[in-house]
Scaffold this motif. Structure first.
Motif, PDB file in Angstrom:
ATOM      1  N   SER A   1     -42.961 -14.891 -60.742  1.00  0.00           N
ATOM      2  CA  SER A   1     -42.484 -16.249 -61.017  1.00  0.00           C
ATOM      3  C   SER A   1     -43.617 -17.259 -61.095  1.00  0.00           C
ATOM      4  O   SER A   1     -43.364 -18.458 -61.201  1.00  0.00           O
ATOM      5  N   ALA A   2     -44.876 -16.815 -61.059  1.00  0.00           N
ATOM      6  CA  ALA A   2     -46.011 -17.702 -61.349  1.00  0.00           C
ATOM      7  C   ALA A   2     -46.233 -17.745 -62.867  1.00  0.00           C
ATOM      8  O   ALA A   2     -45.799 -16.862 -63.607  1.00  0.00           O
ATOM      9  N   TYR A   3     -46.901 -18.804 -63.313  1.00  0.00           N
ATOM     10  CA  TYR A   3     -47.168 -18.977 -64.744  1.00  0.00           C
ATOM     11  C   TYR A   3     -48.599 -19.471 -64.934  1.00  0.00           C
ATOM     12  O   TYR A   3     -49.249 -19.957 -63.996  1.00  0.00           O
ATOM     13  N   LEU A   4     -49.055 -19.375 -66.181  1.00  0.00           N
ATOM     14  CA  LEU A   4     -50.288 -20.028 -66.601  1.00  0.00           C
ATOM     15  C   LEU A   4     -49.902 -21.102 -67.608  1.00  0.00           C
ATOM     16  O   LEU A   4     -49.201 -20.826 -68.596  1.00  0.00           O
ATOM     17  N   HIS A   5     -50.368 -22.309 -67.354  1.00  0.00           N
ATOM     18  CA  HIS A   5     -49.995 -23.457 -68.181  1.00  0.00           C
ATOM     19  C   HIS A   5     -51.018 -23.654 -69.293  1.00  0.00           C
ATOM     20  O   HIS A   5     -52.232 -23.653 -69.065  1.00  0.00           O
TER      21      HIS A   5
ATOM     22  N   MET B   1     -39.317 -21.453 -57.775  1.00  0.00           N
ATOM     23  CA  MET B   1     -37.930 -21.044 -57.625  1.00  0.00           C
ATOM     24  C   MET B   1     -37.382 -20.492 -58.933  1.00  0.00           C
ATOM     25  O   MET B   1     -37.662 -21.013 -60.001  1.00  0.00           O
ATOM     26  N   PHE B   2     -36.601 -19.404 -58.832  1.00  0.00           N
ATOM     27  CA  PHE B   2     -35.961 -18.853 -60.034  1.00  0.00           C
ATOM     28  C   PHE B   2     -34.480 -18.552 -59.810  1.00  0.00           C
ATOM     29  O   PHE B   2     -33.853 -17.828 -60.583  1.00  0.00           O
TER      30      PHE B   2
ATOM     31  N   THR C   1     -41.491 -27.088 -58.645  1.00  0.00           N
ATOM     32  CA  THR C   1     -41.917 -28.171 -57.748  1.00  0.00           C
ATOM     33  C   THR C   1     -43.432 -28.115 -57.549  1.00  0.00           C
ATOM     34  O   THR C   1     -43.980 -28.863 -56.746  1.00  0.00           O
ATOM     35  N   ASN C   2     -44.092 -27.207 -58.289  1.00  0.00           N
ATOM     36  CA  ASN C   2     -45.535 -27.041 -58.180  1.00  0.00           C
ATOM     37  C   ASN C   2     -46.223 -27.552 -59.442  1.00  0.00           C
ATOM     38  O   ASN C   2     -45.819 -27.206 -60.551  1.00  0.00           O
ATOM     39  N   ASP C   3     -47.238 -28.344 -59.290  1.00  0.00           N
ATOM     40  CA  ASP C   3     -48.035 -28.791 -60.417  1.00  0.00           C
ATOM     41  C   ASP C   3     -49.051 -27.718 -60.780  1.00  0.00           C
ATOM     42  O   ASP C   3     -49.443 -26.888 -59.947  1.00  0.00           O
ATOM     43  N   PRO C   4     -49.508 -27.709 -62.035  1.00  0.00           N
ATOM     44  CA  PRO C   4     -50.596 -26.797 -62.404  1.00  0.00           C
ATOM     45  C   PRO C   4     -51.815 -27.029 -61.516  1.00  0.00           C
ATOM     46  O   PRO C   4     -52.170 -28.177 -61.200  1.00  0.00           O
ATOM     47  N   THR C   5     -52.435 -25.957 -61.081  1.00  0.00           N
ATOM     48  CA  THR C   5     -53.604 -26.037 -60.207  1.00  0.00           C
ATOM     49  C   THR C   5     -54.884 -25.907 -61.025  1.00  0.00           C
ATOM     50  O   THR C   5     -54.853 -25.754 -62.252  1.00  0.00           O
TER      51      THR C   5
END
Length: 674
Positions: A470-474, A516-517, A526-530
């Protein structure tokens, strides 16, 4: 015997079309030498592999511990071999010293493999024996000597060499604990043998070294022994000396983990022709589905695809079945196999002394992450980037001068010397692409304090997190990613390496931590790109290092989504600057380009993989009106199909040659004459 001076290195510059008839005991009851040869000639085979010795002697033996077959009533092996030679068919002796018949074990129980529980493996009356036992280390050499002095064979193949810890039903029995293994391991490391195969156990890591060293010593001993008696023999799979032929199998198994590896023959062939160019790559297409189903063949189109892949990657032809050709119970593969064998026989001189034109090297080896490697194999193949496979154990001995890119797909245990060569490659103008934990271990499987590759610009590794589902790369800017114009995300699953980088390292894409999924009402981030990157680029000398801290290959191999492969294609073209074979080729077409040494010509191969559908292999769909564009300076004098015999239309402009291919069935081979 023939004159040895006339037969030394007979396999070099000889077109190789081998058929292995894995003869059963009962096949010798009524075998007829002339019929055996006639069957081979129908396929236009010019090499035959025949069972001779080991578990069972298929000839009258004088040795007391060599179990002689009771079925030797048909023509003798001597007569069969002579008939083959009269038809210009070379004969390779198939041997197997991994087991002995139960009565021999009863006389010498000390020869047996012993499981960690103290048990032997008795499979249908055949008892496993250990590589380090007196049987394999001494007595088998007496059998070898008798075989090659009694029979006028041209080569030798050793079936199931090494440490065999699994039976034919697939049951794993674990590390051998026979007295010979225990003593040798204690002498080498002053340790007791490990009980389990735990990759995190320091003693097990030593056991891996133990297996490598003892097997290398054994093969060298075996090779020297044979060469002292019969220097004219071609010996299979001796990578230490890199002579003879390298035999592998494209096979299937009922319980093998899916997906089915559709590039099996390309994979097996490519790494031999790339990494051991002095050896014949003899990758066999196995006729049967699995050991328990040896009498039913796989799809005939699976057979022909494997053979076409072997040719397209600079290899020879090889077909393996149980029993004889005349009494085989499922001949459904014969027609397709014959077609490819006959094509090769008609064009055999075109397939000698081929040199790959690939500019990309892909590192692999027995200790590699095979799922990551196979994902990169697919990335490159399905985007039509020609590449070679560089095997870890011979990478230091090969010239890398022709390559522009070297890819290390999560290959973790690399030596200091290989790391230095990769760094030097980048420093001198090349690009090194490293994935995940590449070089995080040394070649003795010990964790490094720092990653080995300096060209990546990694200062330190903080943590490797495996729960990245459920993590992504923006993607903040889509402009460089032409294949990803309307998505802002790449998806992840599996490992991610959190690292500290040198200040000058360029970071691309931004990691969004797992979010969350579910339930659907709460599927928002609820997480901004790091600042943690999806990949980095580090200038290093005249070249650069590219680092991917996750595992796109493994993800694509398992799941196969365009989201992943399109990203890798963009990375290779836009950020690495290497171009694929162009045109309108489908991803289901495998393309390769080879130089014909001393012929002032090239071969462009196209293999149609469209018959691979899910887990099945059907006849490939015929494709029409294809175009293939390859780098080419000037204008060729002719462009001709070896398959159809037709001259093909082409245009040559600005360093590119575009060839029009009217139709592609199973394969196409196009000769480009300079």
């Amino acid at each position: 015997m023939g004159k040895q001076e006339e037969r030394v290195d007979w396999w070099k510059d000889r077109p190789w079309r081998q058929i292995q008839t894995n003869l059963r005991e009962i096949d010798m009851v009524d075998i007829d030498a002339e019929q055996y040869v006639a069957e081979l000639q129908e396929f236009k085979a010019n090499v035959a592999m025949i069972n001779t010795s080991g578990i069972i002697a298929s000839y009258p033996t004088k040795l007391p511990y060599h179990f002689q077959s009771q079925y030797l009533q048909g023509d003798s092996l001597e007569k069969i071999i002579k008939a083959c030679h009269d038809a210009d068919i070379k004969v390779v002796a198939r041997t197997d010293f991994s087991k002995v018949r139960r009565p021999i074990y009863e006389m010498h129980p000390e020869w047996a493999y012993i499981s960690p529980k103290g048990k032997i493996v008795d499979y249908n009356g055949d008892v496993h024996v250990c590589l380090n036992s007196e049987y394999q280390q001494r007595y088998a050499f007496e059998i070898i000597k008798e075989t090659i002095t009694t029979l006028d064979v041209d080569g030798m193949f050793f079936n199931m060499g090494g440490y065999q810890v699994r039976d034919y039903s697939g049951v794993q029995y674990g590390i051998c604990h026979c007295d010979s293994c225990e003593q040798k391991f204690a002498d080498m490391f002053n340790e007791d043998l490990p009980k389990t195969e735990d990759p995190n156990d320091p003693v097990y890591k030593k056991y891996l070294l133990f297996k490598t060293r003892t097997l290398q010593d054994f093969k060298q001993k075996q090779y020297k022994f044979i060469q002292n008696i019969r220097p004219d023999l071609s010996i299979a799979n001796n990578l230490e000396l890199q002579e003879g032929f390298f035999r592998q199998e494209s096979n299937t198994a009922l319980d093998r983990e899916l997906p089915r590896w559709q590039y099996s023959a390309s994979d097996n062939t490519k790494y031999v022709t790339s990494s051991y160019p002095n050896m014949v790559s003899s990758n066999t297409t196995v006729d049967f589905i699995d050991f328990p189903t040896r009498h039913v063949a796989v799809s005939p189109h699976q057979q022909s695809l494997r053979l076409a892949q072997a040719l397209a990657n600079g290899g020879a032809l090889d077909y393996y079945l149980i029993g004889r050709l005349d009494n085989h119970q499922d001949k459904s593969g014969y027609e397709q196999v014959k077609k490819v064998f006959h094509y090769h026989a008609a064009n055999e001189q075109e397939y000698l002394n081929l040199i790959s034109s690939a500019k990309i090297g892909l590192i692999n080896g027995s200790d590699g992450n095979q799922k990551e490697f196979r994902g990169w194999f697919r990335f490159l193949t399905e985007n039509h980037f020609p590449f070679d496979t560089i095997m870890n154990d011979n990478a230091l001995n090969l010239s890398w001068d022709k390559y522009q890119v070297m890819i290390v797909p999560d290959y973790q245990p690399i030596s200091d010397e290989l790391a230095e060569k990769l760094d030097a490659f980048a420093s001198e103008g090349g690009t090194v692409i490293a994935v995940s934990k590449a070089g995080f271990q040394d070649d003795e499987y010990q964790e490094r304090q720092q990653p080995a590759l300096k060209c990546l610009g990694i200062q330190d590794v903080n943590i490797i997190r495996s729960d990245m589902r459920s993590a992504y790369l923006h993607i903040a800017n889509n402009k460089p990613y032409k294949r990803l114009p309307v998505t802002n995300l790449l998806y992840l699953d599996g490992n991610y390496v959190f690292a500290e980088y040198e200040n000058e390292v360029e970071k691309h894409l931004n990691l969004i931590p797992p979010q969350m999924f579910g339930p659907p009402e709460r599927c928002y981030s609820t997480n901004d790109p790091t600042e943690h990157p999806g990949f980095t680029v580090h200038s290093y000398g005249e070249g650069k290092g590219v680092y991917i801290p996750w595992e796109p290959g493994q993800l694509f191999y398992r799941q196969g989504y365009a989201n992943t492969i399109d990203f890798i294609a963009e990375l290779l073209e836009q950020f690495v600057g290497i171009q694929p074979i162009g045109g309108n080729l489908s991803p289901m077409v495998e393309a390769s380009l080879y130089e014909q040494k001393d012929k002032n010509a090239q071969l462009l191969h196209l293999v149609n993989g469209s018959g691979h559908f899910g887990i099945s292999f059907y006849e490939p769909i015929t494709m029409h009106d294809l175009k293939a564009t390859v780098p080419y300076e000037g204008k060729p004098t002719s462009v001709k199909s070896l398959v159809t015999g037709e001259d093909y239309e082409f245009t040559a402009d600005n360093g590119l040659l575009t060839i029009s291919v009217p139709k592609l069935s199973l394969m196409e081979s196009i000769k480009i004459v300079n």
